[in-house]
Design a protein around this motif. Structure first.
Motif, PDB file in Angstrom:
ATOM      1  N   THR A 323      -0.595   3.704   3.468  1.00  0.00           N
ATOM      2  CA  THR A 323       0.595   2.945   3.705  1.00  0.00           C
ATOM      3  C   THR A 323       1.480   3.263   3.672  1.00  0.00           C
ATOM      4  OG1 THR A 323       0.131   2.369   1.400  1.00  0.00           O
ATOM      5  CG2 THR A 323      -1.418   1.152   2.542  1.00  0.00           C
ATOM      6  N   LEU A 324       2.004   4.845   3.755  1.00  0.00           N
ATOM      7  CA  LEU A 324       3.335   4.985   3.342  1.00  0.00           C
ATOM      8  C   LEU A 324       4.625   5.378   4.737  1.00  0.00           C
ATOM      9  CD1 LEU A 324       4.736   6.418   1.484  1.00  0.00           C
ATOM     10  CD2 LEU A 324       3.906   9.156   2.202  1.00  0.00           C
ATOM     11  N   ARG A 325       5.250   4.923   4.457  1.00  0.00           N
ATOM     12  CA  ARG A 325       6.622   4.681   6.011  1.00  0.00           C
ATOM     13  C   ARG A 325       7.539   5.182   6.043  1.00  0.00           C
ATOM     14  NH1 ARG A 325       7.358  -0.129   3.564  1.00  0.00           N
ATOM     15  NH2 ARG A 325       9.502   0.370   3.198  1.00  0.00           N
ATOM     16  N   PRO A 326       7.802   6.203   6.660  1.00  0.00           N
ATOM     17  CA  PRO A 326       9.174   7.448   6.918  1.00  0.00           C
ATOM     18  C   PRO A 326      10.141   7.236   6.247  1.00  0.00           C
ATOM     19  CG  PRO A 326       8.173   6.815   9.122  1.00  0.00           C
ATOM     20  CD  PRO A 326       7.528   5.835   8.368  1.00  0.00           C
ATOM     21  N   ASP A 327      10.374   5.693   6.173  1.00  0.00           N
ATOM     22  CA  ASP A 327      11.536   5.431   5.000  1.00  0.00           C
ATOM     23  C   ASP A 327      11.139   6.040   3.664  1.00  0.00           C
ATOM     24  OD1 ASP A 327      10.143   3.095   6.210  1.00  0.00           O
ATOM     25  OD2 ASP A 327      11.303   2.714   4.152  1.00  0.00           O
TER      26      ASP A 327
END
Length: 397
Positions: A323-327
């Motif tokens: 679930t980790l996003r680049p931002d």
């Protein structure tokens, strides 16, 4: 609390929040294994390597890291260990507690060069390179940054043109970790089809990687240019499964994740030196740790170290959950490196003149983090990534 007695544990100055209790037995085993490796193989020599500006027997070190399963450790298959993102982060923390240069060797190998091939390469590219790279028998580097294009990789000038069925590469890359000893380079170039990635054996005619000297940061790390002068590649050298900036940027996100953890290792090492020194150094008839201003510095550093560790662990759990996003990676990199550098600077003030001596780790970590602060995305770029997420407006375009 002690599980056996229910009595409070003696506080650990390096872990006031008892974050160790949040780790699984496997994660603690990874931490202990990497820490022992550093204590045996790198810690006794790192100040000397930094002072000399070299990493002697880098290939031998890579081989030992490969034997330990640390190269591409978070990738699946092809000889890679297939461990979790948190396991990888913990390893990065322990490696950078030794030195950012040692962690950079592992990060560039696993999260940039190997990840690019693993994620976007053909089956032949994967089977040719990944097992050797995981074992430390082949070293990789990642050619994206150019002399005139760092934060704006879309404006790169390196060019790949077709010549019959072949590709021909021309251009230069700059500040490339591992380049002077690399066996393979993942190089990103402009083509008529947009930006493409290429798997480039470094023994080809027209490829050279002169080492960059006179650095005052990351001195125990091999850094070079990549010079491409009519390097001819077969058609199947291109990474088949990616076009555009998505490829290199996703690789950078992998590397940034490791930095979120690694920077804490540098901070922990400097903080530990400051705590120890504050107990031993006497002025005005008592240890300097007994003065209020010194205790205020130590308390502030402990708070930021604990918060950074909680952030890294939270992002690691998210990465393992997919679930980790680049931002969010930008959030972690921006905060943890900035605070780690401040911890090193504050530790330097506690050590006074001794803080600039390589007899202590503080100035070495502080200098290294000056590079870590700006590579894999500057403070400005990560700030604007978060700004775009908050407002929906891209301020850097």
């Amino acid at each position: 609390m002690s599980a056996a007695t229910g009595t409070p544990r003696t506080p650990d100055p390096l872990d006031l929040l008892d974050l160790d209790a949040l780790l699984s037995p496997e994660e603690r085993a990874v931490r202990d294994t990497v820490r022992r490796f550093c204590e045996e193989h790198t810690d006794p020599h790192i100040a000397e390597w930094f002072e000399a500006g070299e990493l002697p027997d880098a290939r031998g070190l890579a081989k030992r890291l490969g034997e330990l399963g640390l190269l591409g450790m978070h990738l699946e298959g092809y000889g890679c260990a297939g461990m979790s993102a948190v396991d990888y982060g913990i390893a990065c923390l322990e490696l950078e507690a030794c030195d950012s240069g040692v962690r950079s060797l592992v990060s560039v190998q696993g999260s940039l060069a190997m990840f690019a091939i693993w994620r976007f390469g053909s089956e032949e590219q994967k089977t040719t390179w990944l097992p050797r790279m995981a074992a430390g028998d082949a070293i990789g580097c990642f050619g994206l940054t150019e002399p005139d294009h760092g934060s704006d990789p879309g404006s790169m000038r390196t060019r790949a043109r077709r010549d019959g069925t072949d590709w021909v590469l021309d251009g230069r890359k700059m500040w490339i970790t591992n380049a002077p000893i690399a066996d393979v380079a993942v190089v990103w170039a402009q083509t008529d089809e947009g930006i493409r990635g290429f798997v480039v054996p470094t023994d080809l005619p027209g490829f050279s990687a002169p080492e960059i000297k006179h650095k005052m940061s990351l001195r125990a790390s091999l850094t070079g240019e990549i010079v491409l002068d009519g390097v001819r590649l077969p058609a199947d050298a291109v990474l088949p499964d990616v076009h555009g900036l998505k490829g290199p940027l996703s690789c950078l996100s992998e590397a940034r994740y490791g930095i979120i953890w690694g920077s804490l290792g540098a901070a922990r090492s400097a903080f530990a030196a400051a705590v120890s020194y504050s107990r031993e150094r006497e002025q005005f008839g008592k240890p300097i740790g007994g003065f209020q201003l010194t205790q205020a510095k130590l308390a502030d550093m402990a708070v930021e170290l604990g918060k950074g560790h909680l952030l890294a662990l939270h992002l690691g759990r998210m990465k393992d959950a997919g679930t980790l996003r680049p931002d969010q990676v930008s959030f972690g990199k921006l905060n943890n490196v900035r605070e780690a550098l401040e911890i090193c600077r504050t530790s330097r003030t506690i050590l006074g003149a001794n803080g600039i001596s390589l007899e202590y780790p503080v100035i070495r970590h502080m200098n290294n983090l000056e590079s870590v602060l700006t590579y894999e995305g500057t403070v400005e770029m990560h700030t604007l990534v978060l700004g775009q997420t908050l407002t929906g407006l891209a301020a850097y375009r």
